[in-house]
Scaffold this motif. Structure first.
Motif, PDB file in Angstrom:
ATOM      1  N   LEU A   4       0.856  -1.182   0.000  1.00 26.35           N
ATOM      2  CA  LEU A   4       0.000   0.000   0.000  1.00 26.35           C
ATOM      3  C   LEU A   4       0.889   1.226   0.000  1.00 26.35           C
ATOM      4  O   LEU A   4       1.776   1.348   0.853  1.00 26.35           O
ATOM      5  N   VAL A   5       0.649   2.115  -0.945  1.00 27.98           N
ATOM      6  CA  VAL A   5       1.463   3.322  -1.055  1.00 27.98           C
ATOM      7  C   VAL A   5       0.546   4.526  -0.933  1.00 27.98           C
ATOM      8  O   VAL A   5      -0.336   4.737  -1.776  1.00 27.98           O
ATOM      9  N   GLU A   6       0.791   5.320   0.123  1.00 26.24           N
ATOM     10  CA  GLU A   6      -0.035   6.497   0.379  1.00 26.24           C
ATOM     11  C   GLU A   6       0.637   7.747  -0.167  1.00 26.24           C
ATOM     12  O   GLU A   6       1.864   7.820  -0.265  1.00 26.24           O
ATOM     13  N   SER A   7      -0.179   8.741  -0.467  1.00 29.43           N
ATOM     14  CA  SER A   7       0.335  10.036  -0.879  1.00 29.43           C
ATOM     15  C   SER A   7      -0.696  11.105  -0.544  1.00 29.43           C
ATOM     16  O   SER A   7      -1.868  10.794  -0.299  1.00 29.43           O
ATOM     17  N   GLY A   8      -0.239  12.361  -0.538  1.00 27.46           N
ATOM     18  CA  GLY A   8      -1.173  13.470  -0.375  1.00 27.46           C
ATOM     19  C   GLY A   8      -1.142  14.170   0.970  1.00 27.46           C
ATOM     20  O   GLY A   8      -1.832  15.173   1.153  1.00 27.46           O
ATOM     21  N   GLY A   9      -0.352  13.678   1.906  1.00 23.83           N
ATOM     22  CA  GLY A   9      -0.271  14.359   3.190  1.00 23.83           C
ATOM     23  C   GLY A   9       0.511  15.657   3.083  1.00 23.83           C
ATOM     24  O   GLY A   9       1.057  15.991   2.044  1.00 23.83           O
ATOM     25  N   GLY A  10       0.539  16.389   4.202  1.00 22.94           N
ATOM     26  CA  GLY A  10       1.298  17.630   4.205  1.00 22.94           C
ATOM     27  C   GLY A  10       0.816  18.580   5.277  1.00 22.94           C
ATOM     28  O   GLY A  10       0.080  18.203   6.188  1.00 22.94           O
ATOM     29  N   LEU A  11       1.239  19.828   5.135  1.00 25.43           N
ATOM     30  CA  LEU A  11       0.874  20.889   6.078  1.00 25.43           C
ATOM     31  C   LEU A  11      -0.249  21.714   5.479  1.00 25.43           C
ATOM     32  O   LEU A  11      -0.171  22.142   4.320  1.00 25.43           O
ATOM     33  N   VAL A  12      -1.278  21.950   6.273  1.00 30.01           N
ATOM     34  CA  VAL A  12      -2.418  22.733   5.809  1.00 30.01           C
ATOM     35  C   VAL A  12      -2.901  23.622   6.945  1.00 30.01           C
ATOM     36  O   VAL A  12      -2.782  23.256   8.112  1.00 30.01           O
ATOM     37  N   GLN A  13      -3.438  24.763   6.599  1.00 31.41           N
ATOM     38  CA  GLN A  13      -3.951  25.683   7.604  1.00 31.41           C
ATOM     39  C   GLN A  13      -5.326  25.219   8.106  1.00 31.41           C
ATOM     40  O   GLN A  13      -6.050  24.530   7.371  1.00 31.41           O
ATOM     41  N   PRO A  14      -5.677  25.612   9.314  1.00 27.02           N
ATOM     42  CA  PRO A  14      -7.023  25.285   9.812  1.00 27.02           C
ATOM     43  C   PRO A  14      -8.099  25.771   8.843  1.00 27.02           C
ATOM     44  O   PRO A  14      -8.006  26.881   8.313  1.00 27.02           O
ATOM     45  N   GLY A  15      -9.070  24.907   8.627  1.00 29.75           N
ATOM     46  CA  GLY A  15     -10.126  25.223   7.671  1.00 29.75           C
ATOM     47  C   GLY A  15      -9.823  24.774   6.258  1.00 29.75           C
ATOM     48  O   GLY A  15     -10.696  24.820   5.381  1.00 29.75           O
ATOM     49  N   GLY A  16      -8.603  24.330   6.032  1.00 28.52           N
ATOM     50  CA  GLY A  16      -8.202  23.912   4.696  1.00 28.52           C
ATOM     51  C   GLY A  16      -8.599  22.494   4.362  1.00 28.52           C
ATOM     52  O   GLY A  16      -9.278  21.811   5.146  1.00 28.52           O
ATOM     53  N   SER A  17      -8.153  22.044   3.195  1.00 29.75           N
ATOM     54  CA  SER A  17      -8.513  20.720   2.684  1.00 29.75           C
ATOM     55  C   SER A  17      -7.281  19.989   2.177  1.00 29.75           C
ATOM     56  O   SER A  17      -6.288  20.610   1.771  1.00 29.75           O
ATOM     57  N   VAL A 114      -0.191  14.260   8.265  1.00 30.11           N
ATOM     58  CA  VAL A 114      -1.068  15.405   8.028  1.00 30.11           C
ATOM     59  C   VAL A 114      -0.937  16.333   9.233  1.00 30.11           C
ATOM     60  O   VAL A 114      -1.165  15.927  10.370  1.00 30.11           O
ATOM     61  N   THR A 115      -0.531  17.559   8.968  1.00 24.85           N
ATOM     62  CA  THR A 115      -0.363  18.550  10.022  1.00 24.85           C
ATOM     63  C   THR A 115      -1.247  19.749   9.723  1.00 24.85           C
ATOM     64  O   THR A 115      -1.153  20.336   8.640  1.00 24.85           O
ATOM     65  N   VAL A 116      -2.104  20.081  10.676  1.00 24.40           N
ATOM     66  CA  VAL A 116      -2.996  21.229  10.530  1.00 24.40           C
ATOM     67  C   VAL A 116      -2.519  22.306  11.496  1.00 24.40           C
ATOM     68  O   VAL A 116      -2.599  22.150  12.714  1.00 24.40           O
ATOM     69  N   SER A 117      -1.993  23.376  10.922  1.00 23.40           N
ATOM     70  CA  SER A 117      -1.410  24.423  11.751  1.00 23.40           C
ATOM     71  C   SER A 117      -1.358  25.731  10.973  1.00 23.40           C
ATOM     72  O   SER A 117      -1.184  25.735   9.758  1.00 23.40           O
ATOM     73  N   SER A 118      -1.493  26.837  11.700  1.00 19.48           N
ATOM     74  CA  SER A 118      -1.365  28.139  11.074  1.00 19.48           C
ATOM     75  C   SER A 118       0.081  28.643  11.160  1.00 19.48           C
ATOM     76  O   SER A 118       0.398  29.722  10.675  1.00 19.48           O
TER      77      SER A 118
END
Length: 118
Positions: A4-17, A114-118
């Motif tokens: 299984l190979v995952e992709s698409g994670g990252g840093l995003v601001q609150p409220g983002g997608s 997945v990191t959700v931070s401003s």
């Protein structure tokens, strides 16, 4: 051997997608359940969402209305669309595929942060 190979994670601001993808390869029963789990620091791994090859879905209460799971059976690929992200969604997200009478065939991806931070 199943991979299984995952992709698409990252840093995003609150409220983002974000949209996560997971491609499975190998000898996989066509009748299976694919899904996403997550593990935040200091916490146990928890279910986020699953989807059977027949299209039935299951979501954690914390993500209902914000996350959408989908899959492409022909490609053995599962997706997780995550909207309205907040800091509590910060975690390592793991893809999973399982089949068998007691889900004895159970495989995991390596995880994507997945990191959700401003």
């Amino acid at each position: 051997q199943v991979q299984l190979v995952e992709s698409g994670g990252g840093l995003v601001q609150p409220g983002g997608s974000l949209r996560l993808s997971c491609a499975a390869s190998g000898s996989i029963d066509r009748l299976n359940v694919m899904g996403w789990y997550r593990q935040a620091p200091g916490k146990q791994r928890e279910l986020v969402a699953t989807m059977t090859s027949g299209g039935s879905t299951n979501y954690a209460d914390s993500v209902k209305g914000r996350f959408t799971i989908s899959r492409d059976n022909a490609k053995n690929t599962v997706y997780l669309r995550m909207n309205s992200l907040n800091s509590e969604d910060t975690a390592v997200y793991y893809c999973n595929v399982a089949w068998g009478f007691r889900s004895e065939y159970n495989y995991w991806g390596q995880g994507t942060q997945v990191t959700v931070s401003s």
